[in-house]
Design a protein around this motif. Structure first.
Motif, PDB file in Angstrom:
ATOM      1  N   MET A 123      19.363  -1.190  -7.239  1.00 53.19           N
ATOM      2  CA  MET A 123      18.907  -0.295  -6.199  1.00 53.19           C
ATOM      3  C   MET A 123      17.437  -0.603  -5.886  1.00 53.19           C
ATOM      4  O   MET A 123      16.595  -0.653  -6.777  1.00 53.19           O
ATOM      5  N   THR A 124      17.124  -0.792  -4.614  1.00 53.80           N
ATOM      6  CA  THR A 124      15.775  -1.116  -4.187  1.00 53.80           C
ATOM      7  C   THR A 124      14.978   0.163  -3.943  1.00 53.80           C
ATOM      8  O   THR A 124      15.453   1.070  -3.271  1.00 53.80           O
ATOM      9  N   MET A 125      13.789   0.221  -4.494  1.00 55.60           N
ATOM     10  CA  MET A 125      12.915   1.374  -4.299  1.00 55.60           C
ATOM     11  C   MET A 125      12.298   1.304  -2.909  1.00 55.60           C
ATOM     12  O   MET A 125      11.788   0.251  -2.518  1.00 55.60           O
ATOM     13  N   LYS A 126      12.373   2.392  -2.184  1.00 54.40           N
ATOM     14  CA  LYS A 126      11.753   2.440  -0.868  1.00 54.40           C
ATOM     15  C   LYS A 126      10.243   2.502  -1.037  1.00 54.40           C
ATOM     16  O   LYS A 126       9.737   3.023  -2.027  1.00 54.40           O
ATOM     17  N   THR A 127       9.533   1.960  -0.061  1.00 57.78           N
ATOM     18  CA  THR A 127       8.076   2.016  -0.098  1.00 57.78           C
ATOM     19  C   THR A 127       7.576   2.820   1.089  1.00 57.78           C
ATOM     20  O   THR A 127       8.205   2.857   2.150  1.00 57.78           O
ATOM     21  N   TYR A 128       6.446   3.467   0.883  1.00 51.13           N
ATOM     22  CA  TYR A 128       5.848   4.328   1.900  1.00 51.13           C
ATOM     23  C   TYR A 128       4.358   4.044   1.982  1.00 51.13           C
ATOM     24  O   TYR A 128       3.742   3.661   0.991  1.00 51.13           O
ATOM     25  N   SER A 129       3.773   4.274   3.140  1.00 56.90           N
ATOM     26  CA  SER A 129       2.340   4.082   3.326  1.00 56.90           C
ATOM     27  C   SER A 129       1.573   5.142   2.531  1.00 56.90           C
ATOM     28  O   SER A 129       2.112   6.199   2.187  1.00 56.90           O
ATOM     29  N   LEU A 130       0.328   4.856   2.270  1.00 59.57           N
ATOM     30  CA  LEU A 130      -0.515   5.784   1.520  1.00 59.57           C
ATOM     31  C   LEU A 130      -0.614   7.139   2.210  1.00 59.57           C
ATOM     32  O   LEU A 130      -0.558   8.178   1.548  1.00 59.57           O
ATOM     33  N   ASP A 131      -0.723   7.169   3.545  1.00 59.23           N
ATOM     34  CA  ASP A 131      -0.843   8.457   4.230  1.00 59.23           C
ATOM     35  C   ASP A 131       0.440   9.278   4.101  1.00 59.23           C
ATOM     36  O   ASP A 131       0.385  10.505   4.001  1.00 59.23           O
ATOM     37  N   VAL A 132       1.597   8.633   4.042  1.00 57.44           N
ATOM     38  CA  VAL A 132       2.860   9.359   3.831  1.00 57.44           C
ATOM     39  C   VAL A 132       2.921   9.897   2.404  1.00 57.44           C
ATOM     40  O   VAL A 132       3.296  11.048   2.184  1.00 57.44           O
ATOM     41  N   ILE A 133       2.516   9.095   1.434  1.00 56.10           N
ATOM     42  CA  ILE A 133       2.510   9.543   0.036  1.00 56.10           C
ATOM     43  C   ILE A 133       1.549  10.716  -0.148  1.00 56.10           C
ATOM     44  O   ILE A 133       1.874  11.700  -0.821  1.00 56.10           O
ATOM     45  N   GLU A 134       0.374  10.635   0.459  1.00 55.09           N
ATOM     46  CA  GLU A 134      -0.587  11.738   0.365  1.00 55.09           C
ATOM     47  C   GLU A 134      -0.034  13.006   1.021  1.00 55.09           C
ATOM     48  O   GLU A 134      -0.198  14.111   0.484  1.00 55.09           O
ATOM     49  N   ALA A 135       0.621  12.866   2.168  1.00 57.00           N
ATOM     50  CA  ALA A 135       1.220  14.030   2.839  1.00 57.00           C
ATOM     51  C   ALA A 135       2.317  14.633   1.967  1.00 57.00           C
ATOM     52  O   ALA A 135       2.410  15.860   1.828  1.00 57.00           O
TER      53      ALA A 135
END
Length: 87
Positions: free
Chosen positions: A1-13
């Motif tokens: 299973m591949t881990m999805k990645t998110y931008s820093l601003d999405v992670i902070e939100a």
């Protein structure tokens, strides 16, 4: 299973919104909520009386973390992959 990645601003939100929800509040910055919805981490709907929200009125727009959002929050907290529920 591949881990999805998110931008820093999405992670902070996601971190901000998860903390607000954990504190028992239902009101968040709309920009954060929309950012998380766009990233596929939250679903938007309409508050119903049966949802039992403290600060939302029936008929108001509401956002809830979906399975991907729950998984991201759990990963950020170092928890297992078991989704938590926010109600």
């Amino acid at each position: 299973m591949t881990m999805k990645t998110y931008s820093l601003d999405v992670i902070e939100a996601a971190s901000r919104v998860a903390q607000i929800f954990a504190d028992g509040c239902d009101r968040c910055d709309r920009d954060d909520l929309e950012k998380l919805e766009t990233a596929g981490l939250m679903n938007v709907g309409v508050c119903s009386d049966s949802f039992c929200q403290d600060s939302l009125e029936e008929g108001e727009t509401m956002w809830v973390f979906n399975a991907d959002g729950e998984a991201l929050i759990a990963a950020m907290r170092g928890e297992s992959n078991n989704p938590r529920s926010h109600q």
